[in-house]
Structures are given as structure tokens and as C-alpha cells.
Design a protein around this motif. Structure first.
Motif, PDB file in Angstrom:
ATOM      1  N   SER A 175      -0.287  -6.110   1.365  1.00  0.00           N
ATOM      2  CA  SER A 175      -0.734  -5.748   0.960  1.00  0.00           C
ATOM      3  C   SER A 175      -0.712  -4.387   0.018  1.00  0.00           C
ATOM      4  CB  SER A 175      -2.773  -4.845   1.864  1.00  0.00           C
ATOM      5  OG  SER A 175      -1.737  -4.414   2.207  1.00  0.00           O
ATOM      6  N   LEU A 176      -0.974  -3.747  -0.877  1.00  0.00           N
ATOM      7  CA  LEU A 176      -0.803  -2.283  -1.202  1.00  0.00           C
ATOM      8  C   LEU A 176      -1.174  -0.849  -0.581  1.00  0.00           C
ATOM      9  CD1 LEU A 176       0.711  -1.088  -3.887  1.00  0.00           C
ATOM     10  CD2 LEU A 176      -1.379  -0.693  -5.241  1.00  0.00           C
ATOM     11  N   SER A 177      -1.713  -1.629   0.061  1.00  0.00           N
ATOM     12  CA  SER A 177      -2.297  -0.167   1.482  1.00  0.00           C
ATOM     13  C   SER A 177      -1.492  -0.088   2.401  1.00  0.00           C
ATOM     14  CB  SER A 177      -3.671  -0.989   2.117  1.00  0.00           C
ATOM     15  OG  SER A 177      -4.706  -0.642   1.020  1.00  0.00           O
ATOM     16  N   VAL A 178      -0.887  -1.545   3.062  1.00  0.00           N
ATOM     17  CA  VAL A 178      -0.012  -1.304   4.299  1.00  0.00           C
ATOM     18  C   VAL A 178       1.451  -0.504   3.714  1.00  0.00           C
ATOM     19  CG1 VAL A 178       1.125  -2.736   5.330  1.00  0.00           C
ATOM     20  CG2 VAL A 178      -0.533  -2.877   5.572  1.00  0.00           C
ATOM     21  N   VAL A 179       2.052  -1.404   2.232  1.00  0.00           N
ATOM     22  CA  VAL A 179       2.806  -0.734   1.383  1.00  0.00           C
ATOM     23  C   VAL A 179       2.689   0.675   1.115  1.00  0.00           C
ATOM     24  CG1 VAL A 179       4.546  -1.056  -0.223  1.00  0.00           C
ATOM     25  CG2 VAL A 179       3.541  -3.237   0.877  1.00  0.00           C
ATOM     26  N   SER A 180       1.728   1.214   0.912  1.00  0.00           N
ATOM     27  CA  SER A 180       1.816   2.738   0.137  1.00  0.00           C
ATOM     28  C   SER A 180       1.723   3.417   1.720  1.00  0.00           C
ATOM     29  CB  SER A 180       0.080   2.859  -0.778  1.00  0.00           C
ATOM     30  OG  SER A 180       0.626   2.284  -1.468  1.00  0.00           O
ATOM     31  N   ALA A 181       0.683   3.119   3.040  1.00  0.00           N
ATOM     32  CA  ALA A 181       0.992   3.995   4.397  1.00  0.00           C
ATOM     33  C   ALA A 181       2.162   4.063   4.176  1.00  0.00           C
ATOM     34  CB  ALA A 181       0.423   3.459   5.008  1.00  0.00           C
ATOM     35  N   ALA A 182       3.179   3.061   4.602  1.00  0.00           N
ATOM     36  CA  ALA A 182       4.792   2.808   4.578  1.00  0.00           C
ATOM     37  C   ALA A 182       5.414   3.545   4.054  1.00  0.00           C
ATOM     38  CB  ALA A 182       5.551   1.494   4.452  1.00  0.00           C
ATOM     39  N   ILE A 183       5.172   4.181   2.981  1.00  0.00           N
ATOM     40  CA  ILE A 183       5.819   4.853   1.682  1.00  0.00           C
ATOM     41  C   ILE A 183       5.451   6.353   2.337  1.00  0.00           C
ATOM     42  CG2 ILE A 183       6.727   5.523  -0.251  1.00  0.00           C
ATOM     43  CD1 ILE A 183       6.201   2.235  -1.435  1.00  0.00           C
ATOM     44  N   ALA A 184       4.096   7.025   1.930  1.00  0.00           N
ATOM     45  CA  ALA A 184       3.986   7.613   2.974  1.00  0.00           C
ATOM     46  C   ALA A 184       4.192   8.801   3.976  1.00  0.00           C
ATOM     47  CB  ALA A 184       2.469   8.059   2.696  1.00  0.00           C
ATOM     48  N   THR A 185       4.037   7.304   4.802  1.00  0.00           N
ATOM     49  CA  THR A 185       4.631   8.024   6.030  1.00  0.00           C
ATOM     50  C   THR A 185       6.482   8.033   6.014  1.00  0.00           C
ATOM     51  OG1 THR A 185       2.796   6.527   7.210  1.00  0.00           O
ATOM     52  CG2 THR A 185       5.073   7.018   8.899  1.00  0.00           C
ATOM     53  N   ALA A 186       7.446   7.768   5.432  1.00  0.00           N
ATOM     54  CA  ALA A 186       8.066   7.908   5.117  1.00  0.00           C
ATOM     55  C   ALA A 186       8.788   9.035   4.094  1.00  0.00           C
ATOM     56  CB  ALA A 186       9.468   6.366   5.350  1.00  0.00           C
TER      57      ALA A 186
ATOM     58  N   SER B 267      -4.262  10.585   4.992  1.00  0.00           N
ATOM     59  CA  SER B 267      -4.125   8.791   4.647  1.00  0.00           C
ATOM     60  C   SER B 267      -4.119   8.518   3.304  1.00  0.00           C
ATOM     61  CB  SER B 267      -6.208   8.473   4.763  1.00  0.00           C
ATOM     62  OG  SER B 267      -5.592   8.527   6.289  1.00  0.00           O
ATOM     63  N   LEU B 268      -3.501   7.981   2.650  1.00  0.00           N
ATOM     64  CA  LEU B 268      -3.363   7.143   1.138  1.00  0.00           C
ATOM     65  C   LEU B 268      -3.498   6.214   1.119  1.00  0.00           C
ATOM     66  CD1 LEU B 268      -1.690   8.630  -1.564  1.00  0.00           C
ATOM     67  CD2 LEU B 268      -0.218   7.433  -0.695  1.00  0.00           C
ATOM     68  N   LEU B 269      -4.148   5.819   0.359  1.00  0.00           N
ATOM     69  CA  LEU B 269      -5.200   4.562   0.044  1.00  0.00           C
ATOM     70  C   LEU B 269      -5.241   4.192  -1.000  1.00  0.00           C
ATOM     71  CD1 LEU B 269      -8.609   4.836   2.181  1.00  0.00           C
ATOM     72  CD2 LEU B 269      -5.916   4.191   3.511  1.00  0.00           C
ATOM     73  N   PRO B 270      -4.740   2.948  -1.790  1.00  0.00           N
ATOM     74  CA  PRO B 270      -4.997   2.193  -3.073  1.00  0.00           C
ATOM     75  C   PRO B 270      -6.552   1.925  -2.819  1.00  0.00           C
ATOM     76  CG  PRO B 270      -4.267   1.215  -1.907  1.00  0.00           C
ATOM     77  CD  PRO B 270      -4.020   2.427  -0.842  1.00  0.00           C
ATOM     78  N   VAL B 271      -7.684   2.293  -4.582  1.00  0.00           N
ATOM     79  CA  VAL B 271      -9.256   2.199  -4.054  1.00  0.00           C
ATOM     80  C   VAL B 271      -9.524   0.387  -4.518  1.00  0.00           C
ATOM     81  CG1 VAL B 271      -9.169   1.943  -6.407  1.00  0.00           C
ATOM     82  CG2 VAL B 271     -10.871   2.475  -5.652  1.00  0.00           C
ATOM     83  N   THR B 272      -7.999  -0.618  -4.127  1.00  0.00           N
ATOM     84  CA  THR B 272      -8.120  -2.065  -4.217  1.00  0.00           C
ATOM     85  C   THR B 272      -6.530  -2.365  -4.036  1.00  0.00           C
ATOM     86  OG1 THR B 272      -8.751  -3.896  -4.899  1.00  0.00           O
ATOM     87  CG2 THR B 272      -8.047  -2.631  -6.091  1.00  0.00           C
ATOM     88  N   ASN B 273      -6.254  -3.359  -3.111  1.00  0.00           N
ATOM     89  CA  ASN B 273      -5.087  -4.176  -3.496  1.00  0.00           C
ATOM     90  C   ASN B 273      -5.520  -5.612  -4.207  1.00  0.00           C
ATOM     91  OD1 ASN B 273      -4.237  -2.711  -1.171  1.00  0.00           O
ATOM     92  ND2 ASN B 273      -5.940  -3.612   0.532  1.00  0.00           N
ATOM     93  N   ASP B 274      -5.991  -5.793  -5.296  1.00  0.00           N
ATOM     94  CA  ASP B 274      -6.522  -6.538  -5.916  1.00  0.00           C
ATOM     95  C   ASP B 274      -5.939  -5.977  -6.634  1.00  0.00           C
ATOM     96  OD1 ASP B 274      -8.067  -8.167  -3.973  1.00  0.00           O
ATOM     97  OD2 ASP B 274      -9.553  -6.742  -4.382  1.00  0.00           O
ATOM     98  N   ARG B 275      -5.883  -7.132  -7.662  1.00  0.00           N
ATOM     99  CA  ARG B 275      -5.502  -6.480  -9.805  1.00  0.00           C
ATOM    100  C   ARG B 275      -6.794  -6.169  -9.763  1.00  0.00           C
ATOM    101  NH1 ARG B 275      -0.652  -7.882 -12.742  1.00  0.00           N
ATOM    102  NH2 ARG B 275      -1.305  -7.058 -15.305  1.00  0.00           N
TER     103      ARG B 275
ATOM    104  N   ALA C 205     -10.116  -1.082  -1.021  1.00  0.00           N
ATOM    105  CA  ALA C 205      -9.205  -1.907   0.643  1.00  0.00           C
ATOM    106  C   ALA C 205      -9.929  -1.152   1.432  1.00  0.00           C
ATOM    107  CB  ALA C 205      -7.832  -1.081  -0.367  1.00  0.00           C
ATOM    108  N   PRO C 206      -9.394  -1.849   2.315  1.00  0.00           N
ATOM    109  CA  PRO C 206      -8.991  -1.762   3.534  1.00  0.00           C
ATOM    110  C   PRO C 206      -9.837   0.455   3.790  1.00  0.00           C
ATOM    111  CG  PRO C 206      -7.896  -2.737   4.465  1.00  0.00           C
ATOM    112  CD  PRO C 206      -7.692  -2.899   2.332  1.00  0.00           C
ATOM    113  N   GLY C 207     -10.689   0.895   4.488  1.00  0.00           N
ATOM    114  CA  GLY C 207     -10.235   2.009   4.903  1.00  0.00           C
ATOM    115  C   GLY C 207     -11.450   2.591   4.061  1.00  0.00           C
ATOM    116  N   VAL C 208     -11.731   2.096   2.397  1.00  0.00           N
ATOM    117  CA  VAL C 208     -11.911   3.026   1.281  1.00  0.00           C
ATOM    118  C   VAL C 208     -13.692   3.147   1.085  1.00  0.00           C
ATOM    119  CG1 VAL C 208     -12.589   2.478  -1.163  1.00  0.00           C
ATOM    120  CG2 VAL C 208     -10.452   2.599  -0.258  1.00  0.00           C
ATOM    121  N   LEU C 209     -14.344   2.394   1.512  1.00  0.00           N
ATOM    122  CA  LEU C 209     -16.095   2.421   1.612  1.00  0.00           C
ATOM    123  C   LEU C 209     -16.202   3.634   3.522  1.00  0.00           C
ATOM    124  CD1 LEU C 209     -17.568  -0.643   0.427  1.00  0.00           C
ATOM    125  CD2 LEU C 209     -16.756   1.160  -0.500  1.00  0.00           C
ATOM    126  N   ASP C 210     -15.401   3.136   4.183  1.00  0.00           N
ATOM    127  CA  ASP C 210     -15.826   3.699   5.278  1.00  0.00           C
ATOM    128  C   ASP C 210     -15.421   5.196   5.117  1.00  0.00           C
ATOM    129  OD1 ASP C 210     -13.862   4.621   8.507  1.00  0.00           O
ATOM    130  OD2 ASP C 210     -16.358   3.496   8.217  1.00  0.00           O
TER     131      ASP C 210
END
Ligand code: FO1
Length: 316
Positions: free
Chosen positions: A111-122, A128-136, A178-183
Motif C-alpha cells: 500500500s502507499l501507506s506502507v511504502v511511504s512509511a518505508a521511505i520516511a524511515t529510510a 508518522s507520515l500517512l497518505p490520507v488514503t491508499n486508494d486512487r 488509510a490505516p491510522g488516519v481516523l484513529d
């Protein structure tokens, strides 16, 4: 536990985050980022707002451009130009590595969430860097001159020098947060709407089902920072777009734009005279120096925002 969630576009949001990370521990800070600017070019998925925040907070962003990397080279673009390829959107040689990695992982089903987190960590980001949605979800600008065009066509190819008669966020109605956004938005002590473009950076985030309703319900904890100072946007077309789409380019105009979702609007000292008009809209004005020309100024603005009592306390 001063959990803080920031609704973000690109450059203005990155500047504010640079201040917030000085005062909020990474575990208590989340950036909820617009993806309506994303674009597929040369078979690659480019996420400008996610990358601008990542590169800026990593201290690697080009100061001159506000996007892309410092010390970038453009050899791949030169080769594209040699062939008459699409070179209107400048992708630097290092930046291409980000898009190659993201595209490969998305094609592998991540997902874009997972990839964005990996890039941010790198890049060593600790919040936490969260795309608002993983959908298009893609921002589409309706113009008289060029019909419906994608956001980057509008912003870069036509240098946003064309009037927009409508904006829509394709995919938003059926998108999921995306996961975590509403939380994060539910549990944050403060929700900050960064000084990003209300029309094409903040509204796409609010258009994801569940987000606007949640902010409306928690509007007393929502603090927006006006991106319009003295009737002008510091960068980009926010002032023009607001006027073209029925708003007014002023702090009061921003308060009106955000009236339902933000209980407080931070406006610049230049616009102190707007305070009464903002208050008349049922939005609490908070006046300070909002021009983040240095990291120190970003930190001062972050401190100011975090010290604001949530508007319910002010109301009582
Ligand atoms: N902005 C430009 O004005 N011209 C460009 O060629 C350009 C390329 C580009 C490449 C990658 C990236 O992450 C951002 C890029 N931007 C460029 C900025 C981008 O259009 C904006 O950052 C946002 O989409 C608006 O906030």
C-alpha cells in the motif's frame, strides 16, 4: 501525550512540520497528507506532497525549489528531451530513485501507506507520515482553455496560469481513509490544518469519507493556519483559486472556507484587522507571525499553536 495530527499539502505544511518536530516527540505527531497531486508519469507513481514533506524534514529538500532534492542532476530528463519525450515535469536523477522504489512496491501489492512509511524511515523521519488514503484519488481542474486537466498539468505544465472554473477529487467518494488516519484524527489532542492551499491541498483530504465529519465533530480541537497573508498566498495559486471558486482571498475568506471544520484560525499580524470578521463567523482568531522564513520561525509558530487552549476553553 500531546498527540498532534497535521493535515498537510506540500511546502507550507513541510515548513510547519519542521517547527513541530522541534517540540512534539515523533511518536505523538502524524502528518496526514494529500495525495490528490499524485501523478503517473513514465510508468512511475509520483507523490509530490508526501515527497516534499519527506525531503524537507530529512533536511534534503532543494531550498530554492521547495520540492525535489538539493544538488539534484537532471540527466535522465535531458535524455528524455533528446527523444522529444514528456519533460514538462522535472524528475531529478536522485528523485527518480524514489519513484522507481515506490512504483515497484505498489506493483508488488504494497500500500502507499506502507511504502511511504518505508521511505520516511529510510530518511530518518520519526513522526508518522500517512497518505490520507491508499486508494486512487486525483485532483482534476476544469478550465475553459484546456478542459479538464490533472493537477500537475494545471500546476506545472500550465504554471497554474489558467483560470479554473471547477475542481473535483476523482475517486474521493469511494476512497477509504488509510490505516491510522481516523484513529489519529479521533485521538489527537490537536488537529492542525497546515497553511496549505485550502482548495487543492486541504479539500482533497477532507473529501475522503469520514474525515470532514470527524473534523466537524471535533472542530474545537481543530486549528487552521491561514495560507493567505495580506490577501495573497506566499506561494502558489491559493488566492486566485479561492476567488475563482467563489471564496475570497483573505484570512476571513479562509475562516469561511474552514468554518465548519476549524474552531480556530491562526492569522498573520498583517491581517489583525480581519480578526473581527473571523470572529463573526464563529471562528476564534489567533494572531501571530506566520511567515516561516526560518526553522526558528517555524518553531515559534508551532509553539504558539500548541499553546493555544482548544477553542471550547476559550468559549467557556
Ligand atoms: N513543481 C514545478 O513547478 N515544476 C516541476 O517540474 C515539478 C516537478 C516535481 C517533481 C517531483 C515532485 O515531488 C514535485 C515536483 N514539483 C514541481 C512540485 C509539485 O508540482 C508541487 O509540489 C505540488 O504538487 C503542489 O504542492
Amino acid at each position: 501525550m500531546t498527540k498532534t495530527a497535521v493535515i498537510c499539502g506540500g511546502v507550507g505544511a513541510a515548513r510547519l512540520l519542521s517547527g513541530l518536530v522541534q517540540v512534539v516527540p515523533g511518536r505523538d505527531l502524524a502528518a496526514i497528507v494529500n495525495v490528490g497531486d499524485d501523478v503517473e508519469l513514465h510508468g512511475l507513481h509520483v507523490s509530490p506532497d508526501l515527497d516534499t514533506i519527506t525531503y524537507t524534514l530529512a533536511g534534503a529538500v532543494s531550498e530554492e525549489r521547495g520540492w525535489g532534492l538539493e544538488g539534484e542532476t537532471w540527466k535522465a530528463m535531458e535524455m528524455l528531451g533528446r527523444y522529444g519525450g514528456d519533460d514538462w515535469f522535472s524528475l531529478g536523477d536522485q528523485d527518480l530513485g524514489t519513484h522507481l522504489y515506490r512504483t515497484q512496491r505498489l506493483q508488488n501489492g504494497d500500500s502507499l501507506s506502507v511504502v511511504s512509511a518505508a521511505i520516511a524511515t529510510a530518511w530518518g523521519l520519526e513522526f508518522s507520515l500517512l497518505p490520507v488514503t491508499n486508494d486512487r484519488l486525483r485532483t482534476v481542474m476544469t478550465t475553459d482553455q484546456h478542459g479538464d486537466i490533472g493537477f500537475q498539468e494545471y500546476f506545472v505544465r500550465h504554471a497554474h496560469d489558467v483560470a479554473a472554473t471547477a475542481v473535483r477529487f476523482e475517486g474521493a467518494p469511494t476512497s477509504q481513509p488509510a490505516p491510522g488516519v481516523l484513529d489519529w484524527l479521533e485521538n489527537a489532542e490537536r488537529i492542525i490544518i497546515a497553511p496549505s492551499n485550502p482548495v487543492v491541498s486541504v479539500d482533497p483530504v477532507l473529501a475522503v469519507p469520514g474525515v470532514r465529519d470527524l473534523l466537524q465533530r471535533r472542530r474545537r480541537q481543530v486549528i487552521a493556519v491561514s495560507p493567505i497573508i495580506g490577501g495573497k498566498a506566499l506561494k502558489g495559486p491559493a488566492d486566485r483559486l479561492m476567488k475563482e471558486l467563489g471564496g475570497t482571498a483573505s484570512s476571513a475568506g479562509v475562516a469561511s472556507w474552514y468554518q465548519e471544520v476549524a474552531g480556530t484560525l491562526v492569522l498573520d499580524t498583517i491581517d489583525a484587522d480581519d480578526a473581527a470578521a473571523v470572529e463573526a463567523l464563529g471562528v476564534r482568531p489567533a494572531i501571530t507571525d506566520t511567515i516561516m522564513s526560518t526553522v526558528e520561525r517555524s518553531s515559534a509558530l508551532a509553539d504558539f499553536i500548541l499553546a493555544l487552549p482548544c477553542s471550547e476553553e476559550a468559549a467557556s
